[in-house]
Design an enzyme around this catalytic site. Sequence first.
Site, short mmCIF file in Angstrom:
data_model
loop_
_atom_site.label_atom_id
_atom_site.label_comp_id
_atom_site.label_asym_id
_atom_site.label_seq_id
_atom_site.Cartn_x
_atom_site.Cartn_y
_atom_site.Cartn_z
CG ASP A 220 -0.79 1.24 1.85
OD1 ASP A 220 -2.33 1.59 0.75
OD2 ASP A 220 -1.32 1.63 2.87
CG ASP B 42 -1.38 7.89 0.85
OD1 ASP B 42 -0.73 8.30 0.94
OD2 ASP B 42 -3.03 8.08 0.15
CG ASP C 14 -1.49 1.84 6.34
OD1 ASP C 14 -1.86 3.46 7.13
OD2 ASP C 14 -1.93 2.07 5.22
#
Length: 232
Positions: free
Chosen positions: A13, A15, A175
């Site tokens: 991922d 961001d 995250d």
Amino acid sequence: MVKFKAIRGVAFDLDGTLVDSAPGLARAIDMALAHQGLPAAGEALVSTWIGNGADVLVERALHWAGREHNAQLVAQTRELFDHYYAKTVEQGSQLFPQVKATLAQLAANGLPIGLITNKPTPFVAPLLTSLGIADYFSVIIGGDDVVVKKPHPAPLYLLLGKLGLHAREMLFVGDSRNDIMAAQAAGCPCIGLTYGYNYGEAIATSHPDCVLAHFADLLPAIGLPSLKDQEV
């Protein structure tokens, strides 16, 4: 770790995983809100809205500001957001610690590296280039490159096809629960990072295969020497 022995590629991922982008996103959202006479939300709050793409980010901001949702308002605010974010995306983003060094070691060990993000595609390449990590990625899939975004597994299926890997051979690192849900639905092993943007929830509650507190811990987790070992 035994569960990662079959890994032949790693995908990330963006961001909250590779990049702390909350400052730039918050600035753009706040300027879009201010343009319409609405209060600024601030970085701490905006960081809890990150992860589902720009449309959802805008919708969450408008809901917080007490504005009724309608297609015209969302479209207008999204246009303002895009305008302002084009100005803040680079200077409002920075790599998390040891990201670049870790990516370099993955590449040096011959592992293809992919990127799957819900961020609007036009912002992705300029950001990666400005941070000096664009060349590490074999395949980049942005939010506009698929019909459905994470947590749907479609972006991961697309990446698997492009890399020629089976699901069990690609580790996905993220995250947020959207990352873990997408990986699990696609059948990919996954690692959850504790430091990103996960709506105020502990990433462990999404039950990834492994939880890490530091990005560089990924290397020993998949059987590669740690950055510290390589310095000896």
